[in-house]
Enzyme design. Structure first.
Site, PDB file in Angstrom:
ATOM      1  N   SER A 129     104.834  18.086  60.064  1.00  0.00           N
ATOM      2  CA  SER A 129     105.396  18.338  58.732  1.00  0.00           C
ATOM      3  C   SER A 129     105.298  19.807  58.365  1.00  0.00           C
ATOM      4  O   SER A 129     104.446  20.540  58.892  1.00  0.00           O
ATOM      5  CB  SER A 129     104.597  17.512  57.725  1.00  0.00           C
ATOM      6  OG  SER A 129     104.770  17.997  56.417  1.00  0.00           O
ATOM      7  N   TYR A 153      96.474  16.496  54.601  1.00  0.00           N
ATOM      8  CA  TYR A 153      97.611  15.975  55.374  1.00  0.00           C
ATOM      9  C   TYR A 153      98.068  17.006  56.416  1.00  0.00           C
ATOM     10  O   TYR A 153      98.179  16.696  57.611  1.00  0.00           O
ATOM     11  CB  TYR A 153      98.730  15.631  54.388  1.00  0.00           C
ATOM     12  CG  TYR A 153     100.035  15.194  54.974  1.00  0.00           C
ATOM     13  CD1 TYR A 153     100.165  13.965  55.614  1.00  0.00           C
ATOM     14  CD2 TYR A 153     101.173  15.999  54.853  1.00  0.00           C
ATOM     15  CE1 TYR A 153     101.397  13.555  56.118  1.00  0.00           C
ATOM     16  CE2 TYR A 153     102.394  15.597  55.341  1.00  0.00           C
ATOM     17  CZ  TYR A 153     102.502  14.378  55.977  1.00  0.00           C
ATOM     18  OH  TYR A 153     103.719  13.981  56.470  1.00  0.00           O
ATOM     19  N   LYS A 157      97.815  16.977  60.625  1.00  0.00           N
ATOM     20  CA  LYS A 157      98.986  17.162  61.493  1.00  0.00           C
ATOM     21  C   LYS A 157      98.742  18.301  62.481  1.00  0.00           C
ATOM     22  O   LYS A 157      99.076  18.198  63.664  1.00  0.00           O
ATOM     23  CB  LYS A 157     100.232  17.482  60.638  1.00  0.00           C
ATOM     24  CG  LYS A 157     100.739  16.323  59.788  1.00  0.00           C
ATOM     25  CD  LYS A 157     101.327  15.227  60.647  1.00  0.00           C
ATOM     26  CE  LYS A 157     102.032  14.175  59.799  1.00  0.00           C
ATOM     27  NZ  LYS A 157     102.445  13.009  60.613  1.00  0.00           N
TER      28      LYS A 157
END
Ligand SMILES: NC(=O)c1ccc[n+]([C@@H]2O[C@H](COP(=O)([O-])OP(=O)(O)OC[C@H]3O[C@@H](n4cnc5c(N)ncnc54)[C@H](O)[C@@H]3O)[C@@H](O)[C@H]2O)c1
Ligand SMILES: *[C@@H]1O[C@H](CO)[C@@H](O)[C@H](O)[C@H]1NC(C)=O
Length: 338
Positions: A129, A153, A157
């Site tokens: 992302s 988050y 990743k």
């Protein structure tokens, strides 16, 4: 060229996973495809397919082992899409680490182990992302821009990416890491994600429903010029299929990370596209309730990337901005397919 056309998708019950399953099922370049669809929520097989569907919680290593031992045998490709999204992993740090890092590692290790047993190197396609980026950033993100995530988050990743790159370098898997733009229009119900409104301000008004925009206080607010890096679901899914076909030696030798192509829009342009497709009465269903936190989160994301490398690898980009995307979503709503 692409192996036995046995393809495993984790997160196959989610938004992109279910679209990917449907696209692979009907892809003329993937004949006799056999899908293994895995999700913690019972995934649905696309109609007319003979997909194996498995309800599995991938935080449990025995359940990960089982998904590589179906009647279809060892897949040639794993699309690793499962995870909990930005807000979920930010609000529940330990659980986010467990799902977004630990379980991805377990799937990666199983791909290494079962690939070795079957005598082939599994293609491991991973969805990352733009949330890997944060802090001070250049105006345009280039392939060599350093990623310094400012949230759980993006951190998760980036850690996954580093593992996949090293496993690739060692020949354990053949990794392909796709950093996605924000996908718009996301079908389904509004979510708690900070990015939810980016789809919501189109999706809800097209169905005659009100929607709140957390950016700006009125339709003429300068805050609506907030830039956003987006791509359509259709182009993104086509790019997921393409990712599997790229020869390994086409990538940079030092990394398998690719920022998938997107384009820059703004909240104002989104609303203008909605009005152009569905009339001013649709745009009037948007109310403005500036949410400082939400504005800060979304403003911290990069909104301009250099697409050159991704396009050179043969990935596709949306043309024509938001209007065709809004029009297509309206057609899909009318046809009852979203
Ligand atoms: N949609 C976007 O705009 C976007 C942007 C950037 C990156 N991504 C990435 O793309 C991937 C797919 O995104 P999406 O929008 O389809 O998300 P989604 O939330 O719709 O789907 C994720 C799926 O993972 C499943 N899952 C969660 N925990 C699991 C577990 N323990 N075991 C098995 N399955 C589990 C969920 O049940 C869900 O169906 C994700 O990796 C996401 O981070 C998406
Ligand atoms: C998956 O398993 C973990 C424990 O490893 C648990 O905390 C979580 O609630 C489970 N998820 C679901 C949806 O059952």
């Amino acid at each position: 060229m692409s192996g036995n056309n046995v393809i495993l998708i984790t997160g196959a019950g989610g938004f992109l996973g279910s679209l990917l399953a449907r696209a692979l099922q009907t892809d003329p370049q993937t004949p006799n495809v056999r899908l293994i669809l895995v999700d913690v929520i019972e995934p649905k097989a696309p109609s007319g397919s003979n997909a194996v569907t498995i309800k599995a919680n991938l935080t449990n290593p025995e359940e990960v082992d089982a998904i590589f031992q179906t009647e279809y045998g060892v897949p040639d490709t794993v699309y690793c899409l499962h995870g909990i999204m930005s807000r979920g992993s930010e609000d529940n740090f330990d659980f986010g680490v467990k799902v977004n890092i630990d379980s991805v590692r377990t799937v990666l290790d199983a791909a290494r182990k079962y690939g070795a047993k079957a005598g082939h190197v599994i293609k491991f396609i991973f969805t990352s992302s733009l949330a890997v980026y944060g802090g001070p950033l250049p105006d345009v993100i280039e392939p060599n821009t350093i990623a310094t995530p400012q949230g759980a988050y993006g951190m998760g990743k980036l850690i996954d990416e580093i593992f996949i790159n090293e496993y690739t370098r060692r020949g354990f898997v053949d990794g392909r890491i796709l950093r996605l733009p924000t996908i718009v229009v996301r079908a389904g119900a509004p979510s708690a994600a900070a990015s939810s409104f980016i789809s919501g301000i189109i999706r809800e008004p097209l169905q005659g429903l009100p929607s709140t925009c957390p950016i700006g206080t009125s339709p003429s607010s300068p805050d609506l010029d907030l830039p956003l890096w987006v791509a359509s679901p259709e182009t993104t899914i086509a790019n997921f299929l393409h990712a599997r076909r790229i020869p390994a030696d086409a990538f940079f030798p030092h990394t398998r990370v690719v920022c998938l192509p997107g384009f820059t829009t703004t909240v104002r342009e989104e609303i203008a596209a909605l009005a152009a497709v569905a009339g001013p009465e649709a745009a009037a269903l948007i109310s403005f309730g500036d949410d400082e936190t939400n504005r800060r989160v979304v403003s911290s994301w990069p909104a301009r990337f250099d697409n050159t490398y991704a396009l050179a690898l043969g990935f596709d980009v949306d043309e024509g901005g938001m209007v065709p995307i809004v029009r297509r979503f309206r057609e899909q709503l009318r046809a009852g397919v979203v």
